[in-house]
Motif scaffolding. Sequence first.
Motif, short mmCIF file in Angstrom:
data_model
loop_
_atom_site.label_atom_id
_atom_site.label_comp_id
_atom_site.label_asym_id
_atom_site.label_seq_id
_atom_site.Cartn_x
_atom_site.Cartn_y
_atom_site.Cartn_z
N LYS A 51 0.82 -1.19 0.00
CA LYS A 51 0.00 0.00 0.00
C LYS A 51 0.87 1.26 0.00
N GLY A 55 -2.43 4.55 -3.53
CA GLY A 55 -3.15 3.33 -3.91
C GLY A 55 -2.42 2.10 -3.40
N LYS A 74 -6.36 4.94 -5.59
CA LYS A 74 -7.48 5.17 -4.68
C LYS A 74 -8.67 5.81 -5.38
#
Length: 243
Positions: A51, A55, A74
């Motif tokens: 992560k 994103g 994201k």
Amino acid sequence: MTEALPFDVTSVDDVAANRDEVVSAVQSHAGTIARELAILQGGDYGQETFKTRRGKWTLKYEAGALQYLRFKGKSGGETYVVSTKQPPEPKPLATAMQDYPAFVEAYNDHVEGLDGVLDDVPTEFPDVTTTETIVADRDRLVETIREVSNTIAGELNRFDGEYGTFAQRVGGTRWELKWDGPQVSYLRVGGEGGIYLLSQYEPPSAPDVRELAAEFPAFVEAYNDYVEELEVDLQQISLGDVA
């Protein structure tokens, strides 16, 4: 004669070449990460997700080689920066590559977070108790059972044919001896799917021998009773009236 249309078509060769150059560089760099992950995870196949602020990146490897590197932002949408199918579109690739350094940093943090994780794991272990005596006792009991069973097999072979099976119930449990000539082929307790106290393959387990060996004399007695009853039955047959 057909006249050419008065429109210029812009070539994509330069864009495609730049795209392919970026993908090739990422494939080589991320391929190193894939090999390191394969070593770290102890297998040739696997995947890991990292992560970032923008994103998440998923890297999959097979046989230690990079299979794909996928970026999912994201804001939605996903881009296969590297894959075994088709190359990515230039614009999504450019967006993903803005976050690629963060992906590499996330991988480095992942590895560094494991540094020293095994430092306190002991490498000295209790002594392992040998099974030598148990196995020797097991083999001795099994050999005795085989010798007696071979004797039974020889008798059955003599009066009941070259091969066959002899079955009796001992304490409500079926015992079955199969003979082939004067030798026992198997001695099975419990019917189909039961325990092979004797077989042509591997020996029984020590717990099985402990449980069943004490019942074996009752099986021998059942065989003796069978022979005695057969003898009595045959003695009762008279041929005196035969002309």
